[in-house]
Design a protein around this motif. Structure first.
Motif, PDB file in Angstrom:
ATOM      1  N   SER A 122       1.018  -1.071  -0.130  1.00  0.00           N
ATOM      2  CA  SER A 122       0.083   0.058  -0.010  1.00  0.00           C
ATOM      3  C   SER A 122       0.883   1.417  -0.061  1.00  0.00           C
ATOM      4  CB  SER A 122      -1.042  -0.031   1.099  1.00  0.00           C
ATOM      5  OG  SER A 122      -0.233   0.160   2.234  1.00  0.00           O
ATOM      6  N   ASN A 125       2.494   1.427  -3.537  1.00  0.00           N
ATOM      7  CA  ASN A 125       1.536   1.849  -4.579  1.00  0.00           C
ATOM      8  C   ASN A 125       1.052   3.404  -4.344  1.00  0.00           C
ATOM      9  OD1 ASN A 125       1.018  -0.384  -6.299  1.00  0.00           O
ATOM     10  ND2 ASN A 125      -0.213  -1.368  -4.648  1.00  0.00           N
ATOM     11  N   SER A 126       1.147   3.872  -3.227  1.00  0.00           N
ATOM     12  CA  SER A 126       0.545   5.077  -2.878  1.00  0.00           C
ATOM     13  C   SER A 126       1.695   6.196  -3.290  1.00  0.00           C
ATOM     14  CB  SER A 126       0.328   5.296  -1.115  1.00  0.00           C
ATOM     15  OG  SER A 126      -0.418   4.626  -0.717  1.00  0.00           O
ATOM     16  N   PHE A 139      -1.257  -6.395  -4.088  1.00  0.00           N
ATOM     17  CA  PHE A 139      -1.822  -5.764  -2.766  1.00  0.00           C
ATOM     18  C   PHE A 139      -3.402  -6.492  -2.563  1.00  0.00           C
ATOM     19  CE2 PHE A 139      -5.173  -2.826  -1.409  1.00  0.00           C
ATOM     20  CZ  PHE A 139      -4.725  -2.389   0.027  1.00  0.00           C
ATOM     21  N   GLU A 143      -3.958  -8.325   0.914  1.00  0.00           N
ATOM     22  CA  GLU A 143      -5.114  -7.781   1.825  1.00  0.00           C
ATOM     23  C   GLU A 143      -6.314  -8.874   2.131  1.00  0.00           C
ATOM     24  OE1 GLU A 143      -6.013  -5.683   4.330  1.00  0.00           O
ATOM     25  OE2 GLU A 143      -5.109  -4.230   2.835  1.00  0.00           O
ATOM     26  N   VAL A 273      -8.699   0.446  -0.833  1.00  0.00           N
ATOM     27  CA  VAL A 273      -8.071   0.960   0.491  1.00  0.00           C
ATOM     28  C   VAL A 273      -9.230   1.480   1.402  1.00  0.00           C
ATOM     29  CG1 VAL A 273      -6.599   2.076   1.610  1.00  0.00           C
ATOM     30  CG2 VAL A 273      -5.895   1.069  -0.274  1.00  0.00           C
TER      31      VAL A 273
END
Length: 292
Positions: A122, A125-126, A139, A143, A273
């Motif tokens: 995360s 990717n962010s 992800f 998750e 998310v």
């Protein structure tokens, strides 16, 4: 279109262009009814043979980002999360009154590895400038593994209705937030963005602090199923709704500014998310009211 959301600020496309009438940054070519030319001559074509003077721009992607492309990518992302969660639930041993700590080893490992892996991806990717669909899906898998294991624990400890209630509540929150966003014509300002991003990082900081304290047996219970845990759960639920509002705003702006289609994956990641965030907090809230 400047943003304080780390998921979107790393996108070069969200930072290009000039300002429109609303003070937002726009993507090059926004509002044009034709395929514009880029500033890099290497991206230009030479036209059809025998038709000089009709250059066409070599396509950078399959087209601009659209509502349909965002819906499709978000559906794929959520589908991967759900499939991974179901697989984890089914493939791990059933939890009964006779289950020992040794029997729970695999489930605990799945939850730990999935959570840490999903958190790491995360962050990648962010802050990644060019979104990677493969990393987004990776992800989602991790998750899903973490959520499957966590949900199975909650189901065994607090009853069947907790997990199903959290799932229904998550999609209800999504539908309700989207309806409110459109009907009330909610506008997202810089102060709102700064507040939400600061709150998200603050919550992440508290989670890491609680994790470190738990290693020494001194956890506070900020994220447990307790009175103090309910404070953070309710705050997290409200924060998740605010995150969805920001996601909807960026999708709307991205479609209007004709961002490349690949940015649909960034929007899908952000909404995944947010929905996971809402689900985990709903799970804790329902567990609190379902405990003996």
């Amino acid at each position: 279109m400047q943003s304080n959301n780390p998921v979107f600020t790393r996108s070069e496309e969200f930072q290009r262009g000039g300002a429109n009438a609303y003070g937002n940054q726009t993507y090059a070519g926004n509002g044009s009814s034709y395929q514009g030319y880029g500033t890099d001559p290497s991206t230009w074509g030479t036209g059809e043979p025998g038709q000089p003077g009709t250059p066409t721009r070599a396509p950078e992607s399959s087209g601009p980002m659209t509502i349909d492309s965002v819906v499709q990518k978000t559906g794929i992302s959520l589908g991967v999360v759900i499939v991974a969660a179901l697989a984890t639930w089914i493939l791990t041993p059933e939890i009964t009154t006779r289950t020992t700590n040794e029997d729970l080893g695999g489930l605990i490992a799945a939850m730990t590895i999935g959570s840490l892996g999903a958190f790491a991806l995360s962050m990648v990717n962010s802050f990644k400038r060019v979104i990677s669909p493969a990393l987004v899906l990776a992800f989602c898998v991790l998750e899903g593994v973490a959520l499957g294991a966590l949900s199975k624990f909650f189901d065994a400890q607090f009853g069947d209705g907790v997990v199903s209630g959290a799932v229904i509540g998550t999609f209800a929150a999504f539908a309700g937030t989207l309806t409110a966003y459109k009907v009330l014509n909610i506008k997202v300002g810089d102060k709102f963005r700064k507040f939400v991003v600061a709150a998200v990082f603050g919550m992440i900081g508290l989670s890491l602090m609680e994790l470190v304290l738990s290693m020494f047996g001194a956890e506070i219970g900020l994220f447990g199923v307790s009175g103090l845990g309910m404070v953070t759960a309710v705050a997290g639920l409200v924060l998740g709704v605010f995150m969805l509002i920001m996601d909807f705003d960026f999708v709307e702006q991205g479609v209007a500014n004709r961002l490349p289609e690949r940015e649909s994956w960034r929007a899908a990641f952000a909404m995944t998310v947010s929905l996971v965030w809402i689900y985990t907090n709903l799970l804790r809230i329902l567990a609190f009211f379902n405990q003996d």
